[in-house]
Design a protein around this motif. Structure first.
Motif, PDB file in Angstrom:
ATOM      1  N   TYR A 307     -32.077  81.229   2.381  1.00  0.00           N
ATOM      2  CA  TYR A 307     -30.893  80.533   2.381  1.00  0.00           C
ATOM      3  C   TYR A 307     -30.135  80.429   3.664  1.00  0.00           C
ATOM      4  O   TYR A 307     -29.451  81.188   4.127  1.00  0.00           O
ATOM      5  CB  TYR A 307     -29.872  81.336   1.389  1.00  0.00           C
ATOM      6  CG  TYR A 307     -30.547  81.066  -0.049  1.00  0.00           C
ATOM      7  CD1 TYR A 307     -30.203  80.273  -0.958  1.00  0.00           C
ATOM      8  CD2 TYR A 307     -31.280  82.278  -0.384  1.00  0.00           C
ATOM      9  CE1 TYR A 307     -30.709  80.374  -2.372  1.00  0.00           C
ATOM     10  CE2 TYR A 307     -31.885  82.393  -1.698  1.00  0.00           C
ATOM     11  CZ  TYR A 307     -31.749  81.300  -2.604  1.00  0.00           C
ATOM     12  OH  TYR A 307     -31.916  81.563  -4.072  1.00  0.00           O
ATOM     13  N   ASP A 311     -23.175  77.923   1.688  1.00  0.00           N
ATOM     14  CA  ASP A 311     -22.732  78.036   0.473  1.00  0.00           C
ATOM     15  C   ASP A 311     -23.114  79.264  -0.347  1.00  0.00           C
ATOM     16  O   ASP A 311     -22.762  79.327  -1.693  1.00  0.00           O
ATOM     17  CB  ASP A 311     -23.209  76.643  -0.565  1.00  0.00           C
ATOM     18  CG  ASP A 311     -24.836  76.797  -0.335  1.00  0.00           C
ATOM     19  OD1 ASP A 311     -25.346  77.414   0.223  1.00  0.00           O
ATOM     20  OD2 ASP A 311     -25.100  75.866  -1.192  1.00  0.00           O
ATOM     21  N   SER A 312     -23.779  80.237   0.356  1.00  0.00           N
ATOM     22  CA  SER A 312     -23.960  81.632  -0.095  1.00  0.00           C
ATOM     23  C   SER A 312     -23.884  82.773   1.157  1.00  0.00           C
ATOM     24  O   SER A 312     -24.177  82.346   1.948  1.00  0.00           O
ATOM     25  CB  SER A 312     -25.336  81.540  -0.824  1.00  0.00           C
ATOM     26  OG  SER A 312     -26.218  81.413   0.288  1.00  0.00           O
ATOM     27  N   CYS A 339     -30.314  90.214  -3.846  1.00  0.00           N
ATOM     28  CA  CYS A 339     -29.770  89.343  -2.890  1.00  0.00           C
ATOM     29  C   CYS A 339     -29.388  90.093  -1.603  1.00  0.00           C
ATOM     30  O   CYS A 339     -28.675  91.213  -1.785  1.00  0.00           O
ATOM     31  CB  CYS A 339     -28.593  88.606  -3.486  1.00  0.00           C
ATOM     32  SG  CYS A 339     -28.759  88.001  -4.948  1.00  0.00           S
ATOM     33  N   ARG A 357     -18.893  87.232  -4.316  1.00  0.00           N
ATOM     34  CA  ARG A 357     -19.448  85.989  -3.298  1.00  0.00           C
ATOM     35  C   ARG A 357     -21.072  85.971  -3.541  1.00  0.00           C
ATOM     36  O   ARG A 357     -21.490  84.797  -3.590  1.00  0.00           O
ATOM     37  CB  ARG A 357     -19.175  86.397  -1.714  1.00  0.00           C
ATOM     38  CG  ARG A 357     -17.598  86.367  -1.369  1.00  0.00           C
ATOM     39  CD  ARG A 357     -17.441  86.401   0.067  1.00  0.00           C
ATOM     40  NE  ARG A 357     -18.389  85.258   0.834  1.00  0.00           N
ATOM     41  CZ  ARG A 357     -19.074  85.431   1.922  1.00  0.00           C
ATOM     42  NH1 ARG A 357     -19.157  86.766   2.558  1.00  0.00           N
ATOM     43  NH2 ARG A 357     -19.667  84.382   2.322  1.00  0.00           N
ATOM     44  N   THR A 358     -21.773  86.974  -3.854  1.00  0.00           N
ATOM     45  CA  THR A 358     -23.211  87.030  -4.259  1.00  0.00           C
ATOM     46  C   THR A 358     -23.369  86.122  -5.468  1.00  0.00           C
ATOM     47  O   THR A 358     -24.157  85.238  -5.627  1.00  0.00           O
ATOM     48  CB  THR A 358     -23.751  88.144  -4.251  1.00  0.00           C
ATOM     49  OG1 THR A 358     -23.809  88.858  -2.968  1.00  0.00           O
ATOM     50  CG2 THR A 358     -25.261  88.379  -4.775  1.00  0.00           C
ATOM     51  N   GLY A 361     -22.633  82.553  -5.003  1.00  0.00           N
ATOM     52  CA  GLY A 361     -23.735  81.986  -4.170  1.00  0.00           C
ATOM     53  C   GLY A 361     -24.920  81.793  -5.078  1.00  0.00           C
ATOM     54  O   GLY A 361     -25.607  80.586  -4.886  1.00  0.00           O
ATOM     55  N   ASN A 364     -23.942  78.585  -6.666  1.00  0.00           N
ATOM     56  CA  ASN A 364     -23.588  77.528  -5.744  1.00  0.00           C
ATOM     57  C   ASN A 364     -25.239  77.030  -5.391  1.00  0.00           C
ATOM     58  O   ASN A 364     -25.367  75.721  -5.160  1.00  0.00           O
ATOM     59  CB  ASN A 364     -23.018  77.875  -4.509  1.00  0.00           C
ATOM     60  CG  ASN A 364     -21.587  78.018  -4.668  1.00  0.00           C
ATOM     61  OD1 ASN A 364     -21.204  77.538  -5.507  1.00  0.00           O
ATOM     62  ND2 ASN A 364     -21.113  78.961  -3.584  1.00  0.00           N
ATOM     63  N   THR A 365     -26.139  77.888  -5.473  1.00  0.00           N
ATOM     64  CA  THR A 365     -27.580  77.378  -4.979  1.00  0.00           C
ATOM     65  C   THR A 365     -28.421  77.227  -6.416  1.00  0.00           C
ATOM     66  O   THR A 365     -29.707  77.051  -6.057  1.00  0.00           O
ATOM     67  CB  THR A 365     -28.138  78.612  -4.218  1.00  0.00           C
ATOM     68  OG1 THR A 365     -28.175  79.616  -4.838  1.00  0.00           O
ATOM     69  CG2 THR A 365     -27.391  78.556  -2.816  1.00  0.00           C
TER      70      THR A 365
END
Length: 453
Positions: A307, A311-312, A339, A357-358, A361, A364-365
């Protein structure tokens, strides 16, 4: 307490050395390990929900017959073999790895930027002096922009301008314009590159099962819960935080060599301290997210994904449920996303916010549907201060200062952070650094895997 060979650290290098000492009939050795378990960064953990997690995405592949035979003796048939399938998330789409060979999957504008950068006259022809310049020299501005630059900062947490590129070797596929154009026009993928295009993984217990079993063989020579605080190289004594003192004849260190040279040595001078300060590492946060499979579409064949984009927070996600069905509590019925995110002074992160946030992400992905967040059944996390030894521009000079001075005093520093050479810190490399050190000590055989010169 006295011994002939003292080993600091029961990770892959220390255990590899101790095992080889025993194989060669040498029983005068002791391992000091600060944790109450063996394995170091190759340890695995089972969380309260019954999921197994590694400290990052370890896979077993090898350059050595000795290592292969050792794995046979430790695991036998209790391992699985996989064909690597890895992808890159770029421009909101998926590109097979290696990115530079498969840019046909990018949107048209990004695809053209990558091809344009490869055309004659567009790449910087001057000899690069750092990793960032190497991107443009080898791949052109487009591939550097869409993958190499952002991804490498994300993983190393160090500006590429501060890094060398001589470490790369077989780790990065270079690019062939003719092949790139052929793949675009014929709409074909090139995914088999690399030394780990097939890999093995333990059936039970994660990567850590390998070193749990090896550590079990050597537990009678291991002192657990002993953190080194001082080394007197003249008296040849090591002292731990519990007050244990061990006299040795020869010392193998597998702990971070910057700590040894900069803090533990009793007679360190300014040159050693300065050289230790020139060694740079990142830190790594691993967040494990588990949930139940909702339908078959969620069960995909990918091994891991890279990545580069913002966005992550993570640079890599491993489908850990694909490595072994036993990495989840209910095999075949659950998913395990492992992750990895890096941080450093160049790339600070609020570690206590990284799990949230993980998960963001993953949404988001397109790894996780937003509606599935409420279905998460386990969250596991660990942050390790020493994640990767960074091959900076100052690294080789620092090692040329530190290592010969240590060896003059019968101190040898090997392993991922003991030797500080990322290019020889795969699992097989790490074990073999310990093995080859023993063969040098007992048989006079030159080491081939590790060199600081």
């Amino acid at each position: 307490m006295k011994t002939k060979y003292l080993i600091i650290g029961a990770g892959p290098t220390g255990l590899g050395a101790a095992n080889r000492l025993r194989e060669l009939g040498m029983e005068e050795f002791i391992i000091l390990e600060r944790n109450n378990y063996a394995g170091g960064l190759a340890t695995s953990f089972k969380d309260d929900a019954g999921f197994t997690w590694d400290i990052g995405g370890h896979v077993v592949f090898s350059h050595y017959d000795y290592f292969d035979n050792l794995m046979d003796s430790l695991l036998g048939d209790e391992r699985l073999e996989h064909q690597r399938e890895s992808w890159v998330r770029s421009n909101s789409t998926w590109v097979p790895y290696p990115f530079q060979n498969n840019i046909r999957h990018l949107p048209p504008e990004a695809r053209w930027e990558c091809v344009k950068g490869l055309l004659p006259g567009h790449r910087n022809e001057e000899t690069p002096t750092n990793f960032a310049e190497w991107f443009d020299h080898i791949f052109g501005a487009g591939i550097a922009k869409h993958f190499m630059q952002p991804y490498n900062f994300k993983v190393w947490a160090t500006p590429p301008e501060l890094m060398q590129f001589n470490w790369i070797g077989e780790r990065v596929s270079v690019v062939d314009l003719k092949k790139v154009l052929k793949n675009i026009i014929l709409e074909q993928d090139d995914v088999a590159w690399g030394p780990n295009n097939t890999f093995k993984f333990p059936l039970y217990g994660g990567t850590g099962e390998i070193f749990r079993r090896l550590g079990e063989r050597l537990k009678d020579r291991t002192e657990f819960g002993q953190s080194v605080v001082a080394i007197d190289p003249d008296a040849k004594k090591v002292t731990t935080d519990s007050g244990l003192t061990i006299e040795y004849e020869v010392l193998l260190n597998t702990a971070p060599v910057d700590i040894l040279a900069g803090k533990w040595l009793s007679n360190r001078d300014a040159a050693l301290i300065d050289a230790a300060g020139d060694l740079t590492h990142n830190s790594v946060y691993v967040g494990g997210v588990g949930l139940d499979i909702r339908d078959e579409s969620e069960r995909n064949s990918r091994c891991w994904m890279y990545y580069p984009e913002s966005d992550s927070p993570f640079y890599r996600v491993t489908n850990f449920h694909n490595y072994s069905p036993n990495n989840v509590a209910r095999p075949g019925e659950q998913l395990a996303f492992m992750c990895e995110s890096s941080f450093s002074e160049h790339k600070p992160e609020k570690v206590d916010e990284l799990m949230d946030r993980t998960i963001e992400g993953l949404v988001n992905t397109d790894m996780m549907d937003p509606a599935r967040v409420k279905d998460i059944c386990t969250k596991w996390e660990i942050a390790v201060d020493y994640g990767y030894p960074v091959p900076t521009l100052k690294r080789d000079g620092a090692l040329r200062t530190i290592q010969p001075r240590l060896e003059e005093k019968d101190i040898y520093s090997r392993g991922r952070f003991g030797g500080w050479k990322y290019e020889v810190s795969n699992m097989d490399h790490s074990v073999m650094q310990g093995v080859e050190w023993v063969e040098r000590m007992l048989k006079g055989t030159p080491e081939t895997t590790y060199s600081w010169e």
